[in-house]
Design an enzyme around this catalytic site. Structure first.
Site, PDB file in Angstrom:
ATOM      1  N   SER A 265      38.286 -18.863   1.249  1.00  0.00           N
ATOM      2  CA  SER A 265      36.946 -18.637   0.709  1.00  0.00           C
ATOM      3  C   SER A 265      36.445 -17.272   1.129  1.00  0.00           C
ATOM      4  O   SER A 265      36.947 -16.669   2.093  1.00  0.00           O
ATOM      5  CB  SER A 265      35.992 -19.723   1.240  1.00  0.00           C
ATOM      6  OG  SER A 265      34.650 -19.432   0.922  1.00  0.00           O
TER       7      SER A 265
ATOM      8  N   TYR B 241      31.736 -24.684   7.790  1.00  0.00           N
ATOM      9  CA  TYR B 241      32.566 -24.407   6.617  1.00  0.00           C
ATOM     10  C   TYR B 241      33.152 -23.002   6.695  1.00  0.00           C
ATOM     11  O   TYR B 241      34.340 -22.792   6.410  1.00  0.00           O
ATOM     12  CB  TYR B 241      31.730 -24.573   5.350  1.00  0.00           C
ATOM     13  CG  TYR B 241      32.508 -24.404   4.074  1.00  0.00           C
ATOM     14  CD1 TYR B 241      33.410 -25.369   3.646  1.00  0.00           C
ATOM     15  CD2 TYR B 241      32.340 -23.278   3.270  1.00  0.00           C
ATOM     16  CE1 TYR B 241      34.128 -25.229   2.465  1.00  0.00           C
ATOM     17  CE2 TYR B 241      33.038 -23.124   2.089  1.00  0.00           C
ATOM     18  CZ  TYR B 241      33.938 -24.102   1.690  1.00  0.00           C
ATOM     19  OH  TYR B 241      34.641 -23.942   0.518  1.00  0.00           O
TER      20      TYR B 241
END
Length: 280
Positions: free
Chosen positions: A163, A176
């Protein structure tokens, strides 16, 4: 769906975790359309069975399997089913992942917190642990199970989903961001570990996509963008979100043994320029 690059994956067995979601479901359809035999894995059995039916109606090979990427023994049983149904794995896409509200703060900066908001000090340990397990362990365990097929054949490809958060952590989502940084690091570790076996391991780092998970963060109930959404677009040179199908070119390229035969340990941003922009 228009496939990119014209790559043929005929007779390749592609295992995709998280295939019940929009992004990995799109990848599953694309690989099936490109000739692959796809094993679509997800905790949501209904979603992958629907995906299986959609592909079957088009004459494509895609079988759905209920699977928890955090349960080694159950995942091994799914692996055995796939061996019988489709054959040994050639390409593994570790797409299972996500965030959790209990691991997310309400405020971007602590000094701006107001009464009633969930701050860094209120983050739930169990929520943080869940995020790490789902993203990191949920990448490691399937790799342990399915990369054995590749090691036996001395060929194969592993593609992880990292990501933008792995490069520079975003506010509000510390667990995250850290978990995806671990995925990028693990991708490089795997690439080195398997370098002599014929297995390549890479990752893509998607930019900001609109999904069911983040829709409420990006848009108000009336469809207008939130303040966070505006900040994201202001920091994205192309001034727009990434469409899920725009990931397919990078995915196909990195998974093709001819096109990227010397590429391993790479993390490819697909982000409309977000990682390249300094803000000024």
């Amino acid at each position: 769906m228009d496939l990119p690059l014209g790559i043929d994956f005929s007779e390749k067995v592609v295992v995709i975790t998280g295939a019940g979601g929009i992004l990995c479901g799109t990848m599953a359809k694309a690989f099936a359309k490109a000739g692959a035999k796809v094993a679509a894995l997800d905790l949501n059995e209904e979603a992958v069975k629907q995906l299986e039916e959609e592909c079957r109606a088009k004459g494509l090979v895609c079988k759905g399997y209920q699977a928890n990427v955090l349960e080694t023994q159950a995942l091994q049983q799914v692996h055995d089913e796939i061996l019988k149904d489709l054959g040994p794995c050639d390409i593994l896409i570790n797409g299972a992942g996500g965030n959790h509200p209990k691991a997310t703060t309400d405020n971007e900066y602590h000094h701006e917190a107001v009464d009633g908001q969930k701050t860094f000090f209120d983050l739930d340990a169990a929520g943080v642990e869940f995020v790490f397990q789902l993203n990191f362990q949920g990448t490691l365990i399937p790799t342990q199970i399915f990369a054995k097929d590749m090691a036996d054949k001395k060929s194969g490809c592993i593609l992880n989903i990292s990501s933008m958060n792995a490069y520079i952590p975003l506010t509000k989502i510390p667990a995250y961001s850290a978990a995806k940084a671990a995925v990028s690091n693990f991708t490089q570790w795997l690439a080195t570990h398997f370098a002599g076996t014929g297995i390549r391991c890479n990752a893509i780092a998607p930019g900001f996509l609109i999904s069911n998970q983040n829709r409420r963060l990006l848009f108000q109930e009336d469809g207008t963008p939130t303040a966070r959404s505006k900040k994201i677009l202001n920091g994205t040179p192309m001034g727009r979100f990434v469409d899920g199908e725009e990931l397919l070119g990078g995915v196909f390229f990195l998974c093709d043994e001819k096109a990227s035969s010397a590429i391993t340990g790479a993390v490819l941003p697909i982000d409309a320029g977000f990682a390249a922009y300094s803000g000024v």
